[in-house]
Design a protein around this motif. Structure first.
Motif, PDB file in Angstrom:
ATOM      1  N   PRO A 193     -33.508  29.300 -20.343  1.00 17.07           N
ATOM      2  CA  PRO A 193     -33.786  30.736 -20.269  1.00 17.07           C
ATOM      3  C   PRO A 193     -34.660  31.126 -19.082  1.00 17.07           C
ATOM      4  O   PRO A 193     -34.510  32.217 -18.531  1.00 17.07           O
ATOM      5  CB  PRO A 193     -34.491  31.025 -21.609  1.00 17.07           C
ATOM      6  N   GLU A 194     -35.589  30.236 -18.698  1.00 17.24           N
ATOM      7  CA  GLU A 194     -36.419  30.545 -17.540  1.00 17.24           C
ATOM      8  C   GLU A 194     -35.578  30.582 -16.279  1.00 17.24           C
ATOM      9  O   GLU A 194     -35.751  31.446 -15.416  1.00 17.24           O
ATOM     10  CB  GLU A 194     -37.542  29.500 -17.411  1.00 17.24           C
ATOM     11  N   LEU A 195     -34.644  29.612 -16.143  1.00 20.20           N
ATOM     12  CA  LEU A 195     -33.791  29.580 -14.961  1.00 20.20           C
ATOM     13  C   LEU A 195     -32.749  30.689 -14.993  1.00 20.20           C
ATOM     14  O   LEU A 195     -32.239  31.086 -13.947  1.00 20.20           O
ATOM     15  CB  LEU A 195     -33.098  28.216 -14.872  1.00 20.20           C
ATOM     16  N   ALA A 196     -32.434  31.177 -16.197  1.00 18.04           N
ATOM     17  CA  ALA A 196     -31.454  32.260 -16.305  1.00 18.04           C
ATOM     18  C   ALA A 196     -31.943  33.535 -15.636  1.00 18.04           C
ATOM     19  O   ALA A 196     -31.157  34.444 -15.369  1.00 18.04           O
ATOM     20  CB  ALA A 196     -31.130  32.526 -17.777  1.00 18.04           C
ATOM     21  N   LYS A 197     -33.249  33.607 -15.367  1.00 15.01           N
ATOM     22  CA  LYS A 197     -33.805  34.770 -14.679  1.00 15.01           C
ATOM     23  C   LYS A 197     -33.646  34.659 -13.163  1.00 15.01           C
ATOM     24  O   LYS A 197     -33.922  35.605 -12.444  1.00 15.01           O
ATOM     25  CB  LYS A 197     -35.286  34.925 -15.030  1.00 15.01           C
ATOM     26  N   ASP A 198     -33.248  33.463 -12.685  1.00 17.90           N
ATOM     27  CA  ASP A 198     -33.109  33.215 -11.253  1.00 17.90           C
ATOM     28  C   ASP A 198     -31.639  33.351 -10.874  1.00 17.90           C
ATOM     29  O   ASP A 198     -30.788  32.619 -11.368  1.00 17.90           O
ATOM     30  CB  ASP A 198     -33.622  31.803 -10.931  1.00 17.90           C
ATOM     31  N   ALA A 199     -31.347  34.269  -9.981  1.00 13.73           N
ATOM     32  CA  ALA A 199     -29.957  34.528  -9.611  1.00 13.73           C
ATOM     33  C   ALA A 199     -29.301  33.304  -8.986  1.00 13.73           C
ATOM     34  O   ALA A 199     -28.104  33.060  -9.194  1.00 13.73           O
ATOM     35  CB  ALA A 199     -29.894  35.704  -8.635  1.00 13.73           C
ATOM     36  N   ALA A 200     -30.066  32.489  -8.234  1.00 15.95           N
ATOM     37  CA  ALA A 200     -29.487  31.305  -7.591  1.00 15.95           C
ATOM     38  C   ALA A 200     -29.056  30.280  -8.625  1.00 15.95           C
ATOM     39  O   ALA A 200     -27.987  29.669  -8.514  1.00 15.95           O
ATOM     40  CB  ALA A 200     -30.495  30.697  -6.616  1.00 15.95           C
ATOM     41  N   PHE A 201     -29.870  30.082  -9.656  1.00 17.49           N
ATOM     42  CA  PHE A 201     -29.521  29.118 -10.697  1.00 17.49           C
ATOM     43  C   PHE A 201     -28.329  29.611 -11.515  1.00 17.49           C
ATOM     44  O   PHE A 201     -27.466  28.833 -11.918  1.00 17.49           O
ATOM     45  CB  PHE A 201     -30.716  28.857 -11.605  1.00 17.49           C
ATOM     46  N   VAL A 202     -28.297  30.909 -11.773  1.00  9.87           N
ATOM     47  CA  VAL A 202     -27.157  31.467 -12.506  1.00  9.87           C
ATOM     48  C   VAL A 202     -25.875  31.263 -11.707  1.00  9.87           C
ATOM     49  O   VAL A 202     -24.822  30.889 -12.251  1.00  9.87           O
ATOM     50  CB  VAL A 202     -27.382  32.956 -12.801  1.00  9.87           C
ATOM     51  N   ALA A 203     -25.952  31.475 -10.394  1.00  8.08           N
ATOM     52  CA  ALA A 203     -24.774  31.278  -9.551  1.00  8.08           C
ATOM     53  C   ALA A 203     -24.329  29.823  -9.576  1.00  8.08           C
ATOM     54  O   ALA A 203     -23.134  29.518  -9.607  1.00  8.08           O
ATOM     55  CB  ALA A 203     -25.084  31.718  -8.117  1.00  8.08           C
ATOM     56  N   ARG A 204     -25.297  28.885  -9.591  1.00  7.89           N
ATOM     57  CA  ARG A 204     -24.944  27.468  -9.651  1.00  7.89           C
ATOM     58  C   ARG A 204     -24.290  27.127 -11.000  1.00  7.89           C
ATOM     59  O   ARG A 204     -23.348  26.336 -11.074  1.00  7.89           O
ATOM     60  CB  ARG A 204     -26.205  26.626  -9.435  1.00  7.89           C
ATOM     61  N   PHE A 205     -24.793  27.740 -12.051  1.00  4.26           N
ATOM     62  CA  PHE A 205     -24.215  27.525 -13.385  1.00  4.26           C
ATOM     63  C   PHE A 205     -22.791  28.069 -13.439  1.00  4.26           C
ATOM     64  O   PHE A 205     -21.881  27.432 -13.964  1.00  4.26           O
ATOM     65  CB  PHE A 205     -25.105  28.216 -14.420  1.00  4.26           C
ATOM     66  N   GLU A 206     -22.598  29.267 -12.893  1.00  7.77           N
ATOM     67  CA  GLU A 206     -21.264  29.851 -12.852  1.00  7.77           C
ATOM     68  C   GLU A 206     -20.328  29.005 -11.991  1.00  7.77           C
ATOM     69  O   GLU A 206     -19.130  28.876 -12.259  1.00  7.77           O
ATOM     70  CB  GLU A 206     -21.351  31.274 -12.271  1.00  7.77           C
ATOM     71  N   LYS A 207     -20.917  28.375 -10.974  1.00  8.00           N
ATOM     72  CA  LYS A 207     -20.138  27.537 -10.075  1.00  8.00           C
ATOM     73  C   LYS A 207     -19.562  26.333 -10.812  1.00  8.00           C
ATOM     74  O   LYS A 207     -18.410  25.939 -10.599  1.00  8.00           O
ATOM     75  CB  LYS A 207     -21.031  27.076  -8.923  1.00  8.00           C
ATOM     76  N   GLU A 208     -20.349  25.734 -11.688  1.00  7.59           N
ATOM     77  CA  GLU A 208     -19.851  24.597 -12.464  1.00  7.59           C
ATOM     78  C   GLU A 208     -18.688  25.034 -13.342  1.00  7.59           C
ATOM     79  O   GLU A 208     -17.695  24.312 -13.475  1.00  7.59           O
ATOM     80  CB  GLU A 208     -20.966  23.998 -13.320  1.00  7.59           C
ATOM     81  N   ALA A 209     -18.797  26.217 -13.943  1.00  2.45           N
ATOM     82  CA  ALA A 209     -17.703  26.714 -14.777  1.00  2.45           C
ATOM     83  C   ALA A 209     -16.442  26.923 -13.944  1.00  2.45           C
ATOM     84  O   ALA A 209     -15.330  26.575 -14.366  1.00  2.45           O
ATOM     85  CB  ALA A 209     -18.119  28.017 -15.452  1.00  2.45           C
ATOM     86  N   ALA A 210     -16.608  27.482 -12.737  1.00  2.12           N
ATOM     87  CA  ALA A 210     -15.445  27.712 -11.876  1.00  2.12           C
ATOM     88  C   ALA A 210     -14.820  26.394 -11.454  1.00  2.12           C
ATOM     89  O   ALA A 210     -13.590  26.270 -11.377  1.00  2.12           O
ATOM     90  CB  ALA A 210     -15.859  28.522 -10.648  1.00  2.12           C
ATOM     91  N   ALA A 211     -15.663  25.387 -11.178  1.00  2.16           N
ATOM     92  CA  ALA A 211     -15.146  24.082 -10.770  1.00  2.16           C
ATOM     93  C   ALA A 211     -14.336  23.447 -11.893  1.00  2.16           C
ATOM     94  O   ALA A 211     -13.237  22.928 -11.672  1.00  2.16           O
ATOM     95  CB  ALA A 211     -16.301  23.172 -10.353  1.00  2.16           C
ATOM     96  N   LEU A 212     -14.862  23.487 -13.106  1.00  2.00           N
ATOM     97  CA  LEU A 212     -14.160  22.889 -14.239  1.00  2.00           C
ATOM     98  C   LEU A 212     -12.890  23.667 -14.584  1.00  2.00           C
ATOM     99  O   LEU A 212     -11.876  23.079 -14.962  1.00  2.00           O
ATOM    100  CB  LEU A 212     -15.088  22.833 -15.453  1.00  2.00           C
ATOM    101  N   ALA A 213     -12.948  24.993 -14.476  1.00  2.00           N
ATOM    102  CA  ALA A 213     -11.788  25.808 -14.822  1.00  2.00           C
ATOM    103  C   ALA A 213     -10.613  25.525 -13.890  1.00  2.00           C
ATOM    104  O   ALA A 213      -9.450  25.708 -14.270  1.00  2.00           O
ATOM    105  CB  ALA A 213     -12.153  27.287 -14.778  1.00  2.00           C
ATOM    106  N   ALA A 214     -10.911  25.088 -12.671  1.00  2.00           N
ATOM    107  CA  ALA A 214      -9.848  24.803 -11.711  1.00  2.00           C
ATOM    108  C   ALA A 214      -9.208  23.449 -11.947  1.00  2.00           C
ATOM    109  O   ALA A 214      -8.222  23.116 -11.296  1.00  2.00           O
ATOM    110  CB  ALA A 214     -10.413  24.861 -10.285  1.00  2.00           C
ATOM    111  N   LEU A 215      -9.746  22.645 -12.870  1.00  2.00           N
ATOM    112  CA  LEU A 215      -9.290  21.277 -13.060  1.00  2.00           C
ATOM    113  C   LEU A 215      -8.734  21.084 -14.468  1.00  2.00           C
ATOM    114  O   LEU A 215      -9.323  21.531 -15.446  1.00  2.00           O
ATOM    115  CB  LEU A 215     -10.442  20.292 -12.828  1.00  2.00           C
ATOM    116  N   SER A 216      -7.613  20.391 -14.555  1.00  4.22           N
ATOM    117  CA  SER A 216      -7.028  20.028 -15.840  1.00  4.22           C
ATOM    118  C   SER A 216      -6.391  18.657 -15.665  1.00  4.22           C
ATOM    119  O   SER A 216      -5.268  18.546 -15.151  1.00  4.22           O
ATOM    120  CB  SER A 216      -5.996  21.069 -16.285  1.00  4.22           C
ATOM    121  N   HIS A 217      -7.101  17.621 -16.081  1.00  7.52           N
ATOM    122  CA  HIS A 217      -6.650  16.250 -15.836  1.00  7.52           C
ATOM    123  C   HIS A 217      -7.217  15.355 -16.926  1.00  7.52           C
ATOM    124  O   HIS A 217      -8.333  15.586 -17.409  1.00  7.52           O
ATOM    125  CB  HIS A 217      -7.128  15.774 -14.453  1.00  7.52           C
ATOM    126  N   PRO A 218      -6.491  14.312 -17.348  1.00  5.63           N
ATOM    127  CA  PRO A 218      -7.012  13.437 -18.405  1.00  5.63           C
ATOM    128  C   PRO A 218      -8.326  12.770 -18.071  1.00  5.63           C
ATOM    129  O   PRO A 218      -9.072  12.391 -18.984  1.00  5.63           O
ATOM    130  CB  PRO A 218      -5.889  12.389 -18.567  1.00  5.63           C
TER     131      PRO A 218
END
Length: 606
Positions: free
Chosen positions: A54-79
């Protein structure tokens, strides 16, 4: 609301409600947040929910990095890649839902004595397939390490690559997700390519190939290739010499000299890896069935003979086993060091205590003040300025020892704990030989500096004498975790644990120009001492072997009023200036009497 309210771990944590999911228990945590085992209510399946701190959720840079991980995983579908299920936002933080992997990490597999070169190559091929797929989808990982490889037991031990928090997109169209600044180093040092340490933004997929080379070397030899290292076939007998060139090419300092793609690496590994087939078994002929029956008869007779031999051996060793008692269940080092170890004994060590209005300090080993330590488990000797846990006696069964500084008035917002530590294996004695015979090779010795609070609450920085990764371990209420750092050098090392006014706990190894950060910071939040249940005390511990702790120092300081700055470095004690005698000034020299000026020429006489 203070930051303690969002990070408090001195009481059960009430998770933020996430629609459609029921959080069951905390399974891990790191620098960015927590991972919970949860149930997706709509399908009744088990998933993993990653919550941004929650503390990092107040930091826009950390939120962007978190969203980045979601975007990276969403682009991948592999066993061989962990799949994303969902992502979203609550009132106070962000969350990411992934498939839950029930199984060990590659770090646990590397340390298994049952791991063979063929099994290592099988794992490596699966890891490479996942990374090659990600590269073909335009994503490089940039933080490949054993902790980020999981094995799905339900899928037959299939390797899956996870944690794309540092991933970078190769496609310029997705540049909005590339958060790394030029000339900024990101990743884990031991597995990081040389160019990535200098400029992470411009490191390409060949940086992942370097990391794969480090992982392959560690799988084959059990060690990380640091500095000048032997080829795998020389480091461990029985390894195919053809693997030497493959590893060497992955670890070339110049990216141009490495494999251009993971596919090229896989092409050279494939002839050496075990062949897996999914073809159904063919029916046996009559002759083959007769041969199989004969082998089964021989096997049954052999097993019967071996059973008689084993029972006889167990009878001989029964008394020794009874005396040694049941083997305790494996425990994490910090948990073992803070467990119930019997009644405390008191030992006194010369030292120094300073209790001012703003700063409090204790230093063990030298000074005018007697310092009391509460000793539990193994005995402790005082040797000069050091606390020493000597080798265990022949009839002893206690392998764990702890010494806690009996000084409780150490309240403050900023803290610094440091010491020089050494862990050595036990000398060869009849007792150690007997333990080796009954239990196999003895565990590596471990030494730790710790902050301990009420029962079961601690933070421990652990070093193994064998050169294993340094380990930060914490248990503060329901939040527990372990963070591995770089491999510890052998011999005496200087360890430090510091907490700043914001409640960020960092660990270091070395001093001066050689001082290096260990892992990522641990977010505790303001008023962090309350999370220990009581005011934390400095402590040291030892498991197995011989441990030596010298120069133990613990300082705390109240944070200055908001608007002023203060650093942990201010806690480092400075020598008190010694007043020098002031010489008395010499008396002024007497001036000669002034002479009357000569009469001017042509002057009149008076």
């Amino acid at each position: 609301m203070s930051s303690l309210d969002t990070t408090a771990i001195s009481r059960p944590r009430i998770p933020d409600p996430i629609s459609g999911y029921r959080l069951e228990n905390l399974v891990g945590m790191g620098g960015m947040g927590e991972v919970h085992k949860a149930v997706q209510l709509s399908l009744g399946r088990t998933v993993a929910v990653k919550l941004l701190n929650p503390e990092l959720a107040k930091d826009a840079a950390f939120v962007a990095r978190f969203e980045k991980e979601a975007a990276a995983l969403a682009a991948l579908s592999h066993p061989n890649v962990v799949a994303i299920v969902d992502k979203g936002k609550t009132d106070s933080t962000y969350y990411l839902v992934m498939e839950f992997i029930e199984g060990p990490s590659l770090r646990e597999q590397v340390r298994s004595p049952l791991l063979t070169p063929k099994e290592s190559l099988r794992m490596m091929m699966e890891i490479c397939r996942g990374v090659e797929y990600a590269h073909n989808r335009g994503v490089i990982h940039r933080d490949l390490k054993p902790e980020n490889i999981l094995f799905d037991q339900q899928a037959g031990g299939l390797a899956k690559v996870t944690d794309f928090g540092l991933a970078s997109f190769l496609d310029d169209a997705n540049s909005r997700f590339n958060l790394t600044s030029t000339h900024v180093s990101m990743g884990t040092l031991s597995y990081m390519a040389p160019e990535q340490r200098v400029d992470a933004k411009n490191a390409d997929k060949r940086a992942d190939i370097f990391s794969l080379g480090v992982i392959l070397y560690e799988l084959l030899t059990g060690e990380v290739p640091l500095g000048t290292f032997d080829p795998p076939s020389k480091a461990k007998p029985g390894i195919d010499e053809r693997l030497d060139n493959i590893v060497a090419r992955c670890l070339k300092p110049d990216p141009e000299d490495r494999y251009a793609t993971v596919a090229e690496l896989m092409a050279e590994l494939e002839p050496l890896a075990p062949v897996l087939t999914s073809q159904p078994p063919q029916p046996l002929t009559r002759v083959q069935r007769i041969k199989v029956g004969a082998r089964q008869v021989v096997r049954v007779v052999t097993q019967a003979v071996l059973t008689v031999i084993v029972l006889a051996a167990l009878g001989v060793l029964g008394v020794a086993w009874h005396r040694s008692g049941e083997k305790p269940a494996p425990m994490m080092p910090g948990a073992a060091l803070t467990s119930e170890l019997g009644a405390d004994a008191v030992r006194t060590l010369p030292g120094r205590l300073a209790k001012g209005t703003e700063r409090r300090l204790l230093e063990a080993g030298e000074g005018p003040d007697p310092l009391s330590f509460l000793i539990a488990g193994r005995p402790v000797n005082i040797e000069g300025k050091a606390l020493v846990f000597p080798p265990m006696e022949i009839d002893g069964h206690r392998h764990v020892g702890r010494a806690v500084a009996d000084v409780v008035e150490m309240e403050g917002d900023i803290a610094l704990l440091k010491a020089d530590v050494l862990a050595d294996g036990p000398p060869p004695t009849p007792y150690t030989r007997l333990r080796t015979l009954l239990d196999g090779p003895l565990p590596d010795p471990q030494v730790a500096i710790m902050l301990v609070g009420s029962t079961g609450r601690y933070v421990a920085l652990v070093q193994e004498g064998s050169g294993a990764p340094l380990r930060l371990e914490w248990a503060l209420g329901e939040r527990r975790g372990t963070m591995l750092g770089q491999d510890s050098p052998k011999g005496t090392v200087h360890l430090e644990m510091e907490v700043d006014a914001e409640g960020m706990l960092r660990t270091f190894i070395g001093t001066g120009k050689d001082r290096r950060v260990i892992g990522e910071p641990l977010v505790l939040g303001r008023e962090w001492q309350k999370q220990f249940g009581e005011v934390p005390r400095a402590a040291v511990g030892c498991i197995e072997g011989t441990c030596r702790v010298e120069g133990l120092s613990y300082s705390v300081k109240q944070a200055p009023p908001s608007g002023t700055s203060s650093t942990v470095a201010e806690l480092t004690p400075r020598p008190t200036p010694v007043a020098k005698p002031v010489a008395k000034p010499a008396p002024p020299a007497k001036k000669p009497p002034a002479k009357a000026p000569p009469p001017s020429k042509g002057g009149k006489k008076k």
